[in-house]
Write an enzyme that holds these catalytic residues in place. Structure first.
Site, PDB file in Angstrom:
ATOM      1  N   ASP A 156       0.814  -1.214   0.000  1.00 21.14           N
ATOM      2  CA  ASP A 156       0.000   0.000   0.000  1.00 21.14           C
ATOM      3  C   ASP A 156       0.848   1.265   0.000  1.00 21.14           C
ATOM      4  OD1 ASP A 156      -3.041   0.989   0.784  1.00 21.14           O
ATOM      5  OD2 ASP A 156      -1.497   2.253   1.678  1.00 21.14           O
ATOM      6  N   VAL A 187      -5.438   2.427   0.004  1.00 22.39           N
ATOM      7  CA  VAL A 187      -5.457   1.791  -1.310  1.00 22.39           C
ATOM      8  C   VAL A 187      -5.903   0.340  -1.194  1.00 22.39           C
ATOM      9  CG1 VAL A 187      -4.113   1.219  -3.361  1.00 22.39           C
ATOM     10  CG2 VAL A 187      -3.671   3.360  -2.144  1.00 22.39           C
ATOM     11  N   ASP A 188      -5.451  -0.344  -0.165  1.00 21.40           N
ATOM     12  CA  ASP A 188      -5.913  -1.720   0.062  1.00 21.40           C
ATOM     13  C   ASP A 188      -7.425  -1.763   0.270  1.00 21.40           C
ATOM     14  OD1 ASP A 188      -3.633  -3.331  -0.142  1.00 21.40           O
ATOM     15  OD2 ASP A 188      -2.984  -2.845   1.874  1.00 21.40           O
ATOM     16  N   ILE A 189      -7.942  -0.830   1.047  1.00 16.17           N
ATOM     17  CA  ILE A 189      -9.382  -0.805   1.318  1.00 16.17           C
ATOM     18  C   ILE A 189     -10.163  -0.533   0.038  1.00 16.17           C
ATOM     19  CG2 ILE A 189     -11.213   0.385   2.571  1.00 16.17           C
ATOM     20  CD1 ILE A 189      -9.437  -1.431   4.296  1.00 16.17           C
ATOM     21  N   GLY A 192     -10.161  -3.614  -2.087  1.00 16.19           N
ATOM     22  CA  GLY A 192     -11.103  -4.608  -1.577  1.00 16.19           C
ATOM     23  C   GLY A 192     -12.528  -4.301  -1.976  1.00 16.19           C
TER      24      GLY A 192
END
Length: 407
Positions: A156, A187-189, A192
């Site tokens: 991230d 960014v990961d969220i 997802g």
């Protein structure tokens, strides 16, 4: 650590009243860390049967502590893994690989975020699984795609840097600032969430007779870089249309003023004034009504052009009273304003507004004591099939003895 009662999505024990929107959808979850687990937790909240497939060591975030919750789990892990069942499958072992294959072939959805090519190496890639399970929706999450960027590490922080987010986050060069990451792995969220959208779109296409491929799944691919670029929204749009890359402006907005934080007598206030009418009311409440007629500030483009002078005028007035006093007055005048809250204060605010932002589950510690675990609820409200939170984050291999019916 074990949950109370039977597994959340045991079809033999789940009655109609408890069924979520995704009841009947089985997810073989090979993902770990954040983007994939966040996606599969949402699917579990909405009723899917999510089987978390872990190595013997477990998801790496199990070791990311402190802090830990009441039953000793890493809060990082627990925050994105409720509602799932855990089984251990060592893909380097023949028996473990066979079990993983069995789960993939019985699933409606397979999700993974290994380095591109890893699942193929184990015979678990999309082509191999779809050959025997043609209805499978197979979601692959990567940092930079599976072609030229396949060997780039998908972290991230790295994506925030190379993806441009840090270039517009933080104080400007003129004030001695430097590029800054967002305070959470955003960014990961985002990735997802995009994975959830892609998975549900593919399920819809598979299960609709009028679709181009009824009954057949497809390969959903989501990247961290692509998700970030999409989320840059107006900043990316302006760059594409003007050829000029925006810079860092602290809390200010490139196209609206006043739209940032300002110092009151005791703490900062966020003002989000987006119209000329709101600005006029703001000036009236502050006791500087003549400012709204000043040619430097009469319209939004003029306020943007003279934001430095505008900020000085507003803060001079704001320092006369406390943030709480100003916010009460602004709210009464329908002026968008709020104080800069801590996360704890933000959760309290959501509770006072009736937003049901906290999910609770009951877990049993190793000594047999029961504890209530709290995590942030899925922010999706469905009137007929609401999200449910019945199973706590699992221990490694907690559901190893379960048997999965072939689909």
């Amino acid at each position: 650590m074990t949950g109370t009662g039977e597994p959340q999505h045991d079809a033999a024990r789940q009655d109609d009243e408890r069924r979520g929107a995704l009841h009947g959808i089985r997810v073989a979850d090979f993902s770990r860390v954040l983007a994939g687990p966040h996606a599969t937790m949402i699917l579990a909240d909405l009723g899917a049967d999510v089987i978390k497939i872990e190595s013997p060591e477990g998801d790496g975030t199990r070791q990311w502590s402190p802090p830990v919750n009441a039953v000793g789990q890493s809060t990082y892990f627990a925050g994105v893994n409720r509602g799932k069942r855990s089984v251990v499958c060592d893909l380097r072992d023949e028996e473990g690989l066979a079990r993983a294959r069995e789960l993939a072939l019985s699933a409606d959805v397979v999700i993974e975020n290994f380095k591109p090519g890893t699942m193929e190496k184990f015979g678990l890639g999309y082509d191999a699984v779809a050959a025997e399970n043609p209805g499978v929706v197979f979601c692959s999450i990567s940092g930079f795609g599976d072609t030229e960027g396949r060997d780039l590490p998908g972290y991230d922080l790295l994506v925030q840097a190379v993806g441009g987010l840090m270039s517009i986050t933080g104080q400007s060069d003129e004030t001695g600032g430097e590029p800054t990451k967002v305070g959470v792995a955003l960014v990961d969220i985002l990735t997802g969430l995009n994975a959830v959208i892609g998975i549900q779109a593919a399920l819809r296409a598979r299960d609709t007779e009028e679709s181009a491929t009824p009954g057949r799944g497809q390969h959903v691919k989501v990247t961290l870089l692509g998700s970030l670029l999409s989320a840059l929204a107006n900043q990316a749009s302006s760059t594409l249309e003007t050829g000029v890359a925006p810079g860092r402006m602290g809390n200010a907005h490139p196209s609206i003023a006043p739209y940032e934080t300002f110092a009151a007598a005791d703490q900062s206030i966020a003002l989000a004034v987006g119209t000329d009418g709101q600005f006029a009311r703001l000036c009236d409440v502050l006791g500087i009504g003549e400012l709204a007629a000043d040619e430097r500030f009469a319209t939004n483009p003029q306020r943007v052009a003279h934001r430095v002078e505008l900020r000085a005028e507003l803060e001079s007035a704001l320092r006369e009273r406390s943030a709480a006093e100003w916010i009460e007055a602004f709210t009464a005048a329908n002026i968008p304003a709020g104080r800069v809250n801590s996360i704890a204060q933000a959760l309290d605010l959501a509770e006072t507004l009736g937003l049901d932002a906290v999910a609770t589950t009951t877990a049993t510690a190793g000594d047999g004591s029961e504890h209530t675990l709290r995590s942030v609820a899925t922010p999706i409200s469905l009137s007929e099939t609401p999200a449910r939170y019945e199973v706590p984050p699992p221990g490694v291999g907690e559901h190893q003895g379960a048997r999965w019916r072939a689909r």
